[in-house]
Design a protein around this motif. Structure first.
Motif, PDB file in Angstrom:
ATOM      1  N   LYS A   1      -1.184  10.311  -6.854  1.00  0.00           N
ATOM      2  CA  LYS A   1      -1.018  12.148  -7.043  1.00  0.00           C
ATOM      3  C   LYS A   1      -0.235  11.758  -8.604  1.00  0.00           C
ATOM      4  CE  LYS A   1       1.189  12.955  -1.802  1.00  0.00           C
ATOM      5  NZ  LYS A   1       2.392  13.377  -1.429  1.00  0.00           N
ATOM      6  N   MET A   2       0.547  10.517  -8.697  1.00  0.00           N
ATOM      7  CA  MET A   2       0.709  10.492 -10.323  1.00  0.00           C
ATOM      8  C   MET A   2      -0.508  10.473 -11.113  1.00  0.00           C
ATOM      9  SD  MET A   2       4.200   7.985 -12.097  1.00  0.00           S
ATOM     10  CE  MET A   2       5.487   9.284 -12.411  1.00  0.00           C
ATOM     11  N   ALA A   3      -1.216  10.194 -10.796  1.00  0.00           N
ATOM     12  CA  ALA A   3      -2.327   9.535 -12.173  1.00  0.00           C
ATOM     13  C   ALA A   3      -2.817  11.030 -12.018  1.00  0.00           C
ATOM     14  CB  ALA A   3      -3.246   8.235 -11.619  1.00  0.00           C
ATOM     15  N   GLY A   4      -2.851  12.165 -11.125  1.00  0.00           N
ATOM     16  CA  GLY A   4      -3.431  13.477 -10.714  1.00  0.00           C
ATOM     17  C   GLY A   4      -4.252  13.234 -10.069  1.00  0.00           C
ATOM     18  N   HIS A   5      -4.125  12.979  -8.766  1.00  0.00           N
ATOM     19  CA  HIS A   5      -5.339  12.708  -7.963  1.00  0.00           C
ATOM     20  C   HIS A   5      -4.995  13.032  -6.520  1.00  0.00           C
ATOM     21  CE1 HIS A   5      -8.184  10.445 -10.381  1.00  0.00           C
ATOM     22  NE2 HIS A   5      -7.693   9.580 -11.296  1.00  0.00           N
ATOM     23  N   GLU A   6      -4.396  14.183  -6.657  1.00  0.00           N
ATOM     24  CA  GLU A   6      -3.332  14.398  -4.687  1.00  0.00           C
ATOM     25  C   GLU A   6      -4.543  14.450  -4.097  1.00  0.00           C
ATOM     26  OE1 GLU A   6      -0.174  16.178  -4.530  1.00  0.00           O
ATOM     27  OE2 GLU A   6       0.442  15.582  -6.574  1.00  0.00           O
TER      28      GLU A   6
ATOM     29  N   GLU B   1      -7.463  12.851  -3.199  1.00  0.00           N
ATOM     30  CA  GLU B   1      -7.210  12.130  -3.037  1.00  0.00           C
ATOM     31  C   GLU B   1      -6.384  11.273  -1.847  1.00  0.00           C
ATOM     32  OE1 GLU B   1      -8.664  12.832  -5.900  1.00  0.00           O
ATOM     33  OE2 GLU B   1     -10.743  12.247  -6.030  1.00  0.00           O
ATOM     34  N   ALA B   2      -4.875  11.305  -2.755  1.00  0.00           N
ATOM     35  CA  ALA B   2      -3.693  10.397  -2.820  1.00  0.00           C
ATOM     36  C   ALA B   2      -3.780  11.568  -0.803  1.00  0.00           C
ATOM     37  CB  ALA B   2      -2.822  11.312  -2.637  1.00  0.00           C
ATOM     38  N   GLU B   3      -3.777  12.891  -0.524  1.00  0.00           N
ATOM     39  CA  GLU B   3      -3.652  12.700   0.311  1.00  0.00           C
ATOM     40  C   GLU B   3      -5.153  12.157   2.052  1.00  0.00           C
ATOM     41  OE1 GLU B   3      -1.223  15.092   0.963  1.00  0.00           O
ATOM     42  OE2 GLU B   3      -0.663  14.551  -0.639  1.00  0.00           O
ATOM     43  N   SER B   4      -5.958  12.767   1.284  1.00  0.00           N
ATOM     44  CA  SER B   4      -7.367  12.790   2.307  1.00  0.00           C
ATOM     45  C   SER B   4      -7.602  11.130   2.737  1.00  0.00           C
ATOM     46  CB  SER B   4      -8.023  13.380   1.639  1.00  0.00           C
ATOM     47  OG  SER B   4      -9.248  12.666   0.470  1.00  0.00           O
ATOM     48  N   PHE B   5      -7.437   9.995   2.635  1.00  0.00           N
ATOM     49  CA  PHE B   5      -7.756   8.938   2.704  1.00  0.00           C
ATOM     50  C   PHE B   5      -7.228   8.568   3.003  1.00  0.00           C
ATOM     51  CE2 PHE B   5      -8.861   7.160  -2.333  1.00  0.00           C
ATOM     52  CZ  PHE B   5     -10.134   8.163  -2.391  1.00  0.00           C
ATOM     53  N   THR B   6      -7.747   7.767   4.197  1.00  0.00           N
ATOM     54  CA  THR B   6      -6.976   7.373   5.998  1.00  0.00           C
ATOM     55  C   THR B   6      -6.313   5.970   5.216  1.00  0.00           C
ATOM     56  OG1 THR B   6      -9.068   5.986   6.361  1.00  0.00           O
ATOM     57  CG2 THR B   6      -8.582   7.910   6.720  1.00  0.00           C
ATOM     58  N   ASP B   7      -5.432   5.958   5.503  1.00  0.00           N
ATOM     59  CA  ASP B   7      -4.952   4.039   5.862  1.00  0.00           C
ATOM     60  C   ASP B   7      -5.628   3.057   4.873  1.00  0.00           C
ATOM     61  OD1 ASP B   7      -2.332   5.444   6.120  1.00  0.00           O
ATOM     62  OD2 ASP B   7      -2.005   4.672   7.915  1.00  0.00           O
TER      63      ASP B   7
ATOM     64  N   MET C   1       1.208  -0.874   0.255  1.00  0.00           N
ATOM     65  CA  MET C   1      -0.089   0.162  -0.445  1.00  0.00           C
ATOM     66  C   MET C   1       1.045   1.514   0.097  1.00  0.00           C
ATOM     67  SD  MET C   1      -3.327  -0.874   0.215  1.00  0.00           S
ATOM     68  CE  MET C   1      -2.504  -1.156  -1.421  1.00  0.00           C
ATOM     69  N   SER C   2       2.268   0.964   0.273  1.00  0.00           N
ATOM     70  CA  SER C   2       3.221   2.319   0.162  1.00  0.00           C
ATOM     71  C   SER C   2       2.979   3.256  -0.730  1.00  0.00           C
ATOM     72  CB  SER C   2       4.412   1.877   0.410  1.00  0.00           C
ATOM     73  OG  SER C   2       4.892   1.081  -0.123  1.00  0.00           O
ATOM     74  N   TRP C   3       2.783   2.755  -1.836  1.00  0.00           N
ATOM     75  CA  TRP C   3       3.130   3.264  -3.112  1.00  0.00           C
ATOM     76  C   TRP C   3       1.869   3.626  -3.631  1.00  0.00           C
ATOM     77  CZ3 TRP C   3       6.167  -0.501  -7.745  1.00  0.00           C
ATOM     78  CH2 TRP C   3       7.631  -0.491  -6.336  1.00  0.00           C
TER      79      TRP C   3
ATOM     80  N   PRO D   1       6.654   0.073 -22.901  1.00  0.00           N
ATOM     81  CA  PRO D   1       7.507   0.623 -22.504  1.00  0.00           C
ATOM     82  C   PRO D   1       6.937   2.018 -22.365  1.00  0.00           C
ATOM     83  CG  PRO D   1       7.823   0.525 -24.829  1.00  0.00           C
ATOM     84  CD  PRO D   1       6.770  -0.668 -24.702  1.00  0.00           C
ATOM     85  N   LYS D   2       5.712   2.591 -23.018  1.00  0.00           N
ATOM     86  CA  LYS D   2       5.551   3.492 -22.441  1.00  0.00           C
ATOM     87  C   LYS D   2       4.823   3.557 -21.477  1.00  0.00           C
ATOM     88  CE  LYS D   2       4.954   5.534 -26.746  1.00  0.00           C
ATOM     89  NZ  LYS D   2       3.739   6.076 -28.138  1.00  0.00           N
ATOM     90  N   SER D   3       3.921   2.412 -20.910  1.00  0.00           N
ATOM     91  CA  SER D   3       3.525   2.208 -19.347  1.00  0.00           C
ATOM     92  C   SER D   3       4.398   2.406 -17.894  1.00  0.00           C
ATOM     93  CB  SER D   3       2.402   1.142 -19.464  1.00  0.00           C
ATOM     94  OG  SER D   3       3.646  -0.061 -19.803  1.00  0.00           O
ATOM     95  N   ILE D   4       5.311   1.896 -18.457  1.00  0.00           N
ATOM     96  CA  ILE D   4       6.372   1.352 -17.203  1.00  0.00           C
ATOM     97  C   ILE D   4       7.273   3.263 -16.648  1.00  0.00           C
ATOM     98  CG2 ILE D   4       8.342   1.287 -15.956  1.00  0.00           C
ATOM     99  CD1 ILE D   4       7.763  -1.677 -17.981  1.00  0.00           C
ATOM    100  N   VAL D   5       6.709   3.664 -15.660  1.00  0.00           N
ATOM    101  CA  VAL D   5       6.963   4.824 -15.272  1.00  0.00           C
ATOM    102  C   VAL D   5       8.459   4.764 -14.133  1.00  0.00           C
ATOM    103  CG1 VAL D   5       5.184   6.167 -16.173  1.00  0.00           C
ATOM    104  CG2 VAL D   5       5.131   5.341 -13.780  1.00  0.00           C
ATOM    105  N   ASP D   6       8.811   6.115 -13.872  1.00  0.00           N
ATOM    106  CA  ASP D   6       9.362   6.851 -13.119  1.00  0.00           C
ATOM    107  C   ASP D   6       9.124   6.726 -11.781  1.00  0.00           C
ATOM    108  OD1 ASP D   6      12.125   5.593 -13.347  1.00  0.00           O
ATOM    109  OD2 ASP D   6      12.808   6.879 -14.451  1.00  0.00           O
ATOM    110  N   LEU D   7       8.476   6.435 -10.957  1.00  0.00           N
ATOM    111  CA  LEU D   7       7.106   6.670  -9.180  1.00  0.00           C
ATOM    112  C   LEU D   7       7.957   7.238  -8.251  1.00  0.00           C
ATOM    113  CD1 LEU D   7       4.268   6.469  -8.744  1.00  0.00           C
ATOM    114  CD2 LEU D   7       4.563   4.322  -7.723  1.00  0.00           C
TER     115      LEU D   7
END
Length: 104
Positions: free
Chosen positions: A9-14, A16-22, A1-3, A53-59
């Protein structure tokens, strides 16, 4: 879940990334639950889209840690859906699937 927060955030859902609880983030575990083994048959263009190759990103996981990742859009969309469904709804659906499976 750490990722997952980094994926959101990378998908543009800042927000949700900040507001969702663990606990809400952990609901993504329901994506992998099934009462029986499943096989997913994909077309080649689906495989290429998922693993090309286009689907692999640096996270960026924070603290200078960068990992290769794919499926960012799909995992993010599913995580948001899991939170909207809620634990009770997800568990109820899983229990119904398990009950149906035991009748076979």
């Amino acid at each position: 879940m750490s990722w997952l927060r980094a994926m959101l955030k990378m998908a543009g859902h800042e927000a949700e990334a900040e507001s969702f609880t663990d606990d809400e983030v952990a609901l993504s575990n329901y994506q992998r639950r099934a009462p029986h083994t499943s096989i997913n048959i994909l077309r080649m263009n689906q495989v290429n889209a998922a693993a090309g190759p286009k689907s692999i990103v640096d996270l960026d996981l924070g603290n200078g840690r960068i990992e290769k990742a794919s499926g960012i859009t799909l995992y993010s969309r599913n995580a948001i859906r899991m939170v909207k469904s809620g634990k009770e709804g997800l568990q109820s659906a899983l229990d119904a699937d398990i009950a149906m499976q035991s009748q076979i």
